[in-house]
Scaffold this active site. Structure first.
Site, PDB file in Angstrom:
ATOM      1  N   CYS A 111     -15.718 -22.673 -27.193  1.00  0.00           N
ATOM      2  CA  CYS A 111     -15.724 -23.160 -28.580  1.00  0.00           C
ATOM      3  C   CYS A 111     -14.493 -24.024 -28.899  1.00  0.00           C
ATOM      4  CB  CYS A 111     -15.839 -21.964 -29.524  1.00  0.00           C
ATOM      5  SG  CYS A 111     -16.429 -22.398 -31.159  1.00  0.00           S
ATOM      6  N   HIS A 148     -20.461 -17.882 -27.480  1.00  0.00           N
ATOM      7  CA  HIS A 148     -19.791 -16.597 -27.688  1.00  0.00           C
ATOM      8  C   HIS A 148     -20.784 -15.499 -27.296  1.00  0.00           C
ATOM      9  CE1 HIS A 148     -16.787 -18.717 -30.084  1.00  0.00           C
ATOM     10  NE2 HIS A 148     -17.739 -19.240 -30.807  1.00  0.00           N
TER      11      HIS A 148
END
Lengths: 243, 472
Positions: A93, A193
């Site tokens: 991310c 994630h």
């Protein structure tokens, strides 16, 4: 055998449970009798990236990511050297965006990145949020990776990287070209994630085998009992609507 | 015309409530939604008719418990109030409560209106109610897929405070909350509550595995970005802090708490000091957990702001045995079940700390769902410090819910032996198995996410162990 995992800014890039990736790497070494040292790399610390076998960067809040970008720019050359030398890097991310050439803010300002991955990121209007499934050419069957994405930036790949996989469910790098993540040498970037590694044990083991190979090309990676991990993987596939 | 629409909205809402309850639905939000469709100004108009004050309670954790504590204090003081029960804290839930208690003529015949409000809904609700007393409990990261980052939600709540009047009660120990002082409109007085350090400081707790601080959401000054220096920490990022970069420090307290004994199996003792009057009172908390001491203190601060006496405040706290699904104790034919909602890392860590402090053998049932109201992203489970349970003997785990497998993997990687771990996705079967494991020997803790809690509750009602929540 002993591996050193450098966890970059664990106190700043700690937003989305990404520390689960470090836990997964650590545990899967322990279970195989490989010694692991996890070294938190904090702001203003004196680091040596090339001492590490694996480097991990997670995602953080915008405010905290700014602090990280400022700090890490001082270490640009050192980080690049480590990547050139084949140190394994996993960046998720915000950490993934940081490895690119630049990040373009909503008001059109370009923030320079580390330039290790040939890609750039543009702030999007809406966040891309939800369960994600990709298929990855790095694996034989099963070749799926499961996770959860939550990012405002849209990332576009250059020709010097290849995607980690193709999107089956979700948005991936930018919601446009069906790519997800980016890989060059031993550097892996992704938006996923979940945490990503615990329920994708094949990816964890790929990273570990790359790190081990650098130290001892003949070191065997023993198989582990992974029933629970694959059940979680299967459940994530089902919930995402792929099976 | 507006008056007529209000009346129609109230009547329709009341009919909807009746119909839903006749058919055994709890109906805590649908009637309000209907009423708001008919009269979008319903919150404003009905809210104004409460004779005394409007109270709004928000923050990430502790809204329901704080509101329940405050309700108990008002009850002890023989004051009349209306409160949105069972965590229905969106405008539709608040409207349902108002409609239910409104007269057919469209007025609330009550003195105080107590509302717990979802953080993201604060602007809408405070604009409508213009509350005389507002409480902000704490800010932790929570359901990132729904709320976004912590800074964003702090900004939303801060913006909403401009509609408040009179008094805003702020948790001084949470720098994100204390920093809201800058958002108060002129004339609104902040009242700061907090817990004085001392023995509750546990620096070791802040060093999680790998040197990464587990469950600490912010350590950086919201004003200048410098890392705080903490003199003491109570839990999470709460404590006595000081920013070396700018002048921001933990404010001096108006209502000061001190933990006299943390309890464990016993009841915790909390001393509350009202600085303005110098009055002090000591209360026994019937519900465990340091965070519940904060909730009691938040409610005490609001109670004092409403003009209650310290003794009424104390009686209200002592009469309280737990809110719906928040460390709620449910009597079993043999033994007892403790039901505790889990929804974010800091809250979960505090519940685990409580479980850890119990000395009897424990059965721990964890039920993780990933529906919208739970948060669809379950990554946060990896930020919960389950590693602390690794060394604790005598805990048997049952994991359940749509994400039972993820939870099982989390426990495996926390070092929990898979011999002590059972994965039963189906909630009903998991309840049966947990009850069986607990027998009359072990303490049973059930830790569900929000929708899992609603399903569990229904199951407990079906088994006759608890009564339906709207009767509650």
């Amino acid at each position: 055998m002993n591996l050193i995992i450098g966890h970059l800014y664990p106190d700043l890039l700690n937003l989305y449970g990404d520390r689960g990736n470090v836990i997964a790497l650590e545990k899967r070494c322990h279970w195989r009798g490989i010694d692991v040292t996890v070294r938190p790399l904090l702001i203003d610390d004196d680091w040596s990236f090339t001492d590490c076998d694996i480097l991990f960067l997670g995602g953080g809040q915008d405010r905290e990511q700014e602090i990280v970008w400022r700090d890490l720019m001082h270490q640009k050359a050192a980080f690049r050297e480590a990547a050139e030398e084949g140190v394994v890097v996993l960046a998720v991310c915000g950490g993934y965006q940081l490895l690119g050439h630049y990040y373009r803010t909503p008001d059109g300002k370009d923030i320079e990145g580390l330039g290790i991955l040939d890609l750039h990121t543009v702030a999007g209007k809406e966040r891309l949020i939800g369960n994600a499934v990709i298929t990855s050419p790095f694996f034989d069957e099963p070749n799926t990776l499961v996770g959860f994405e939550n990012h405002g930036g849209k990332t576009y790949l250059g020709s010097a990287v290849r995607p980690l996989g193709q999107v089956m469910v979700g948005q991936g790098n930018n919601g446009e070209d069906a790519t997800e993540g980016a890989v060059v040498k031993n550097v892996f970037g992704t938006y996923l994630h979940g945490s990503l590694l615990p329920k994708n044990p094949h990816l964890t083991d790929l990273l570990l085998s790359r790190a081990l190979k650098r130290k001892d090309p003949t070191y065997p990676l023993a198989p582990l009992e992974d029933t629970l991990e694959w059940q979680a993987h299967e459940a994530a596939l089902r919930i995402a609507g792929t099976s | 015309m507006a008056k007529l629409r209000l009346l129609v909205a109230v009547w329709l809402g009341k009919i909807a409530i009746r119909l839903l309850r006749l058919t055994s639905h709890s109906g805590t939000t649908l009637p309000g939604r209907v009423s708001l469709k008919v009269a979008p100004f319903l919150l404003e108009r009905l809210g104004q008719t409460a004779a005394g004050a409007r109270v709004v309670i928000t923050g990430t954790n502790g809204k329901t418990t704080t509101a329940a504590f405050l309700g108990n204090m008002l009850k002890e003081a023989n004051r009349r109030f209306v409160r949105n029960v069972s965590g229905a804290n969106l405008p539709s839930g608040i409207a349902t409560t108002m409609v239910e208690h409104a007269s057919l003529g469209g007025t609330l015949s009550t003195e105080f209106l107590l509302t717990e409000v979802d953080e993201a809904m604060m602007p809408r609700v405070t604009r409508a109610l213009q509350p005389e007393v507002t409480v902000v409990t704490n800010f932790f990261r929570d359901q990132l897929d729904r709320y976004g980052e912590l800074d964003r939600i702090v900004g939303i709540v801060g913006g909403a405070l401009r509609f408040t009047s009179h008094t805003v009660c702020l948790n001084a120990d949470d720098p994100m909350v204390a920093g809201l002082v800058k958002d108060l409109p002129p004339g609104v007085v902040p009242i700061m509550f907090g817990i004085e350090g001392g023995e509750v400081v546990d620096q070791a707790d802040r060093q999680g595995t790998m040197g990464a601080r587990v469950g600490v959401d912010t350590q950086f000054c919201p004003i200048c970005g410098t890392r705080f220096e903490y003199e003491t920490v109570t839990y999470g990022h709460l404590g006595i802090y000081r920013c070396p970069g700018c002048s921001f420090t933990r404010p001096t307290l108006d209502v000061a708490g001190r933990i006299l004994s943390e309890g464990g199996d016993e009841m915790a003792q909390l001393e509350i000091r009202h600085v303005a009057t110098g009055g002090t009172v000591t209360v026994a908390l019937k519900i465990p957990g340091l965070y519940n001491a904060y909730n009691a203190l938040a409610a005490a601060t609001a109670g004092l702001a409403l003009g209650l006496t310290l003794s009424e405040v104390a009686r209200g706290i002592e009469a309280f045995t737990g809110a719906f699904g928040r460390m709620e104790r449910v009597a079993l034919p043999s033994g007892e079940m403790t039901l505790a909602l889990v929804k974010n890392p800091v809250g979960f860590n505090e519940v685990l700390r409580t479980v850890q402090n119990v000395t009897a053998p424990r059965v721990l049932m964890i039920a993780i769902n990933d529906r919208l109201a739970d948060g669809t992203d379950i990554s946060w489970l990896w930020d919960v410090d389950f590693e602390r349970l690794r060394e604790v003997s005598g805990i048997h785990f049952v994991v359940s819910g749509r994400r039972a497998k993820d939870m099982a993997v989390r426990l495996k990687y926390a070092g929990v032996s898979t011999d002590r771990l059972e994965v039963i996705t189906d909630l009903q079967k998991a309840v049966s198995r947990s009850l069986e494991l607990a027998g009359d020997q072990a303490q049973l803790f059930v830790l569900p996410t929000y929708t899992a809690m609603l399903a569990l509750r229904a199951e407990l009602v079906r088994r006759g162990l608890v009564s339906a929540m709207w009767k509650g």
